[in-house]
Design an enzyme around this catalytic site. Structure first.
Site, PDB file in Angstrom:
ATOM      1  CG  HIS A 270      31.342  66.849   8.125  1.00 53.68           C
ATOM      2  ND1 HIS A 270      32.061  65.851   8.720  1.00 53.68           N
ATOM      3  CD2 HIS A 270      31.846  68.016   8.574  1.00 53.68           C
ATOM      4  CE1 HIS A 270      32.943  66.394   9.532  1.00 53.68           C
ATOM      5  NE2 HIS A 270      32.846  67.704   9.468  1.00 53.68           N
ATOM      6  CG  ASP A 328      32.638  75.765   7.600  1.00 57.80           C
ATOM      7  OD1 ASP A 328      33.060  74.618   7.395  1.00 57.80           O
ATOM      8  OD2 ASP A 328      33.204  76.578   8.363  1.00 57.80           O
TER       9      ASP A 328
HETATM   10  C1  SDX Z   1      34.894  71.366   7.775  1.00 50.41           C
HETATM   11  O1  SDX Z   1      36.697  66.983   8.939  1.00 50.41           O
HETATM   12  C2  SDX Z   1      36.174  67.872   9.699  1.00 50.41           C
HETATM   13  O2  SDX Z   1      35.802  67.625  10.824  1.00 50.41           O
HETATM   14  C3  SDX Z   1      36.139  69.235   9.112  1.00 50.41           C
HETATM   15  C4  SDX Z   1      35.400  70.275   9.934  1.00 50.41           C
HETATM   16  C5  SDX Z   1      36.125  70.607  11.189  1.00 50.41           C
HETATM   17  O3  SDX Z   1      35.475  71.087  12.129  1.00 50.41           O
HETATM   18  O4  SDX Z   1      37.370  70.477  11.201  1.00 50.41           O
HETATM   19  O5  SDX Z   1      34.095  69.822  10.254  1.00 50.41           O
HETATM   20  C6  SDX Z   1      35.257  71.584   9.176  1.00 50.41           C
HETATM   21  O6  SDX Z   1      35.774  71.273   6.977  1.00 50.41           O
HETATM   22  C7  SDX Z   1      33.444  71.223   7.401  1.00 50.41           C
HETATM   23  C8  SDX Z   1      33.265  70.937   5.872  1.00 50.41           C
HETATM   24  C9  SDX Z   1      33.381  72.281   5.185  1.00 50.41           C
HETATM   25  N1  SDX Z   1      33.425  72.114   3.706  1.00 50.41           N
HETATM   26  C10 SDX Z   1      32.401  72.493   2.964  1.00 50.41           C
HETATM   27  O7  SDX Z   1      31.321  72.881   3.388  1.00 50.41           O
HETATM   28  C11 SDX Z   1      32.697  72.452   1.471  1.00 50.41           C
HETATM   29  C12 SDX Z   1      31.507  71.802   0.775  1.00 50.41           C
HETATM   30  N2  SDX Z   1      31.453  70.414   1.204  1.00 50.41           N
HETATM   31  C13 SDX Z   1      32.123  69.472   0.368  1.00 50.41           C
HETATM   32  O8  SDX Z   1      33.248  69.895  -0.332  1.00 50.41           O
HETATM   33  C14 SDX Z   1      32.113  68.070   0.910  1.00 50.41           C
HETATM   34  O9  SDX Z   1      30.892  67.840   1.490  1.00 50.41           O
HETATM   35  C15 SDX Z   1      33.187  67.641   1.879  1.00 50.41           C
HETATM   36  C16 SDX Z   1      34.540  67.931   1.368  1.00 50.41           C
HETATM   37  C17 SDX Z   1      32.975  68.322   3.189  1.00 50.41           C
HETATM   38  C18 SDX Z   1      33.027  66.159   2.009  1.00 50.41           C
HETATM   39  O10 SDX Z   1      33.233  65.659   0.700  1.00 50.41           O
HETATM   40  P1  SDX Z   1      33.004  64.134   0.374  1.00 50.41           P
HETATM   41  O11 SDX Z   1      33.694  63.283   1.382  1.00 50.41           O
HETATM   42  O12 SDX Z   1      33.257  63.868  -1.059  1.00 50.41           O
HETATM   43  O13 SDX Z   1      31.451  63.990   0.644  1.00 50.41           O
HETATM   44  P2  SDX Z   1      30.685  62.687   0.439  1.00 50.41           P
HETATM   45  O14 SDX Z   1      31.570  61.516   0.194  1.00 50.41           O
HETATM   46  O15 SDX Z   1      29.744  62.631   1.595  1.00 50.41           O
HETATM   47  O16 SDX Z   1      29.892  62.995  -0.932  1.00 50.41           O
HETATM   48  C19 SDX Z   1      28.822  62.190  -1.281  1.00 50.41           C
HETATM   49  C20 SDX Z   1      28.288  62.778  -2.565  1.00 50.41           C
HETATM   50  C21 SDX Z   1      29.302  62.910  -3.682  1.00 50.41           C
HETATM   51  O17 SDX Z   1      28.556  62.855  -4.884  1.00 50.41           O
HETATM   52  P3  SDX Z   1      28.399  61.427  -5.660  1.00 50.41           P
HETATM   53  O18 SDX Z   1      29.792  61.038  -6.085  1.00 50.41           O
HETATM   54  O19 SDX Z   1      27.784  60.461  -4.651  1.00 50.41           O
HETATM   55  O20 SDX Z   1      27.477  61.735  -6.820  1.00 50.41           O
HETATM   56  O21 SDX Z   1      27.818  64.123  -2.333  1.00 50.41           O
HETATM   57  C22 SDX Z   1      28.534  65.020  -3.170  1.00 50.41           C
HETATM   58  C23 SDX Z   1      29.812  64.330  -3.540  1.00 50.41           C
HETATM   59  O22 SDX Z   1      30.294  64.862  -4.768  1.00 50.41           O
HETATM   60  N3  SDX Z   1      28.779  66.205  -2.349  1.00 50.41           N
HETATM   61  C24 SDX Z   1      28.289  67.392  -2.627  1.00 50.41           C
HETATM   62  C25 SDX Z   1      28.679  68.207  -1.559  1.00 50.41           C
HETATM   63  N4  SDX Z   1      29.402  67.488  -0.693  1.00 50.41           N
HETATM   64  C26 SDX Z   1      29.459  66.241  -1.188  1.00 50.41           C
HETATM   65  N5  SDX Z   1      27.543  67.851  -3.665  1.00 50.41           N
HETATM   66  C27 SDX Z   1      27.223  69.163  -3.607  1.00 50.41           C
HETATM   67  N6  SDX Z   1      27.555  70.002  -2.599  1.00 50.41           N
HETATM   68  C28 SDX Z   1      28.284  69.559  -1.561  1.00 50.41           C
HETATM   69  N7  SDX Z   1      28.619  70.390  -0.583  1.00 50.41           N
END
Ligand code: SDX
Length: 393
Positions: A270, A328
């Protein structure tokens, strides 16, 4: 929770706006609607009480709740001409494309509520959107399966009405199951608002230009459709189906860890929560209640999801990146159990988030200081002086 929250100056420098509607503490895994914890609202209130709270700032008393419920109920029908918009879509059109189109089209029917400077017209627009979203979502579903539209009824609750419009048909009366209706109501509460997420920020930016509320909500629906946002519940369920069995979890986790794979653990992580998403725990409980009610407590997808969650939460790759289940992760399983098709999951999210979008839009428009949004950029191009003639390019 008495008194004001305090923020560090660094946070304030990145804040896009100020709002009194929803508060999130990503480190504590805390979510408050108008100051009340989501854990209490999701158990003690129904969705329309939550809508009243988000819109007006206070929970309704009995008389206010009855009046609000009655008003919303009497706006659940859409103009009879609306049905012809559906006929322009392919039967297999994604429901979110249908909702972007039909919600935007609502503006053409309600000229009496487009003056956004009139609080009464803002209120009736909010009521119309809250009331008509379930009808439009159900119509999109019925159109996709070639069944006749089912009109709303005034003697059913908000969520019961939706379930009947989805699963009822002229040949047999839909039997309302209170456990399933309560589960849907809780899903809607959990998705109702979430501070300045991408789609809410879209609605605010669109609204800041003075665009009408129906067009602004259509813009929010378009943004929510993305798999990184509202489309994640659909993606999370498809991911579980792709994994198939617990034996395949290690290989899948290895793929996620391989950055080149581009594979994400959908329903995890998130932008704000770096702790458990409080909605995920409530969604898991709701999932269990629904599966229990339906005699599906051994549902293989639910078992797989819990196994995947357990493994991920013990794996340093996810723990070190503060990746926890979000709203989700389980919502797809419980919506599937309710009979909602995967393609409609994000439509349900839009139906729920409409109250959050319109409450935030209303809060912004009501602020006499608000101006049109105008994000700036960091220009990384190079200035060039002379335009070459075509034969010199
Ligand atoms: C919603 O904003 C909101 O409030 C949204 C929401 C709402 O109610 O409106 O809460 C609803 O959108 C929930 C999120 C739903 N999306 C997903 O579940 C899709 C999967 N999640 C990711 O795409 C991701 O976690 C995000 C988009 C939600 C956040 O992405 P970020 O900001 O890049 O996450 P981060 O900065 O915390 O990541 C840190 C690390 C990164 O790797 P490194 O560069 O450190 O090596 O974690 C990795 C990211 O690549 N990472 C993941 C991951 N999410 C982040 N790796 C694997 N699987 C994941 N799901």
């Amino acid at each position: 929770q008495s008194g004001k929250f305090t923020y560090d100056p660094g946070f304030m420098s990145t804040a896009s706006c100020q709002s009194a509607i929803t508060y999130i503490d990503g480190d504590k895994g805390e979510l408050l609607y108008r100051g009340y914890p989501i854990e209490q609202l999701a158990v003690q209130c129904d969705f329309l009480e939550t809508c009243y709270l988000l819109l007006n700032g206070e929970l309704p008393n009995k008389q206010q709740k009855d009046t609000f419920t009655n008003t919303v109920t009497r706006h659940t029908m859409v103009h009879e001409q609306m049905q012809f918009f559906f006929r322009g879509f392919r039967r297999d059109a994604h429901p979110m494309s249908v909702l972007v189109g039909t919600v935007g089209a609502l503006a053409s029917f309600y000229h009496d509520s487009l003056d956004i400077n009139d609080p009464a017209q803002r209120e009736i627009s909010a009521i119309r959107l809250i009331a008509k979203m379930p009808t439009l979502v159900a119509m999109a579903y019925k159109y996709s399966i070639g069944q006749p539209f089912v009109y709303p009824r005034n003697d059913l609750s908000y969520s019961a009405n939706f379930m009947r419009m989805m699963f009822g048909n002229p040949c047999e009366e839909y039997k309302v199951n209170d456990v399933l209706v309560r589960a849907l109501d809780r899903i809607l509460i959990l998705h109702a608002d979430h501070e300045q997420n991408a789609s809410t920020s879209t609605v605010r930016l669109a609204g800041s230009s003075g665009a009408n509320p129906f067009a602004c909500i259509a813009a929010g629906i378009a943004c929510l459709w993305g798999p990184a946002h509202g489309g994640a519940n659909e993606a999370a369920l498809n991911m579980l189906k792709e994994i198939g069995t617990p034996e395949n979890i290690p290989d899948f986790i290895a793929k996620v860890k391989d950055k080149n794979s581009g594979v994400k653990l959908m329903g995890f992580g998130h932008r704000v929560y770096k702790n458990f998403d409080p909605r995920a725990k409530l969604m898991r409980e709701t999932c269990y209640e629904v599966l229990n009610e339906l005699g599906l407590q051994n549902d293989p997808l639910f078992a797989l999801a819990m196994q995947l969650e357990k493994i991920a939460l013990e794996d340093d790759y996810f723990v070190s990146r503060k990746l926890y289940p979000n709203v989700d992760f389980y919502s797809g399983i419980v919506q599937s159990a309710l009979g909602i098709p995967v393609s409609l999951f994000t439509g349900i999210f839009a139906m729920a988030r409409t109250i959050g979008w319109i409450a935030q839009w209303n809060e912004m428009i009501a602020d006499p200081e608000q101006k049109i949004g105008r994000p700036r950029q960091l220009y990384i191009g190079a200035p060039r002086r002379d335009v070459p003639s075509i034969d010199k390019r």
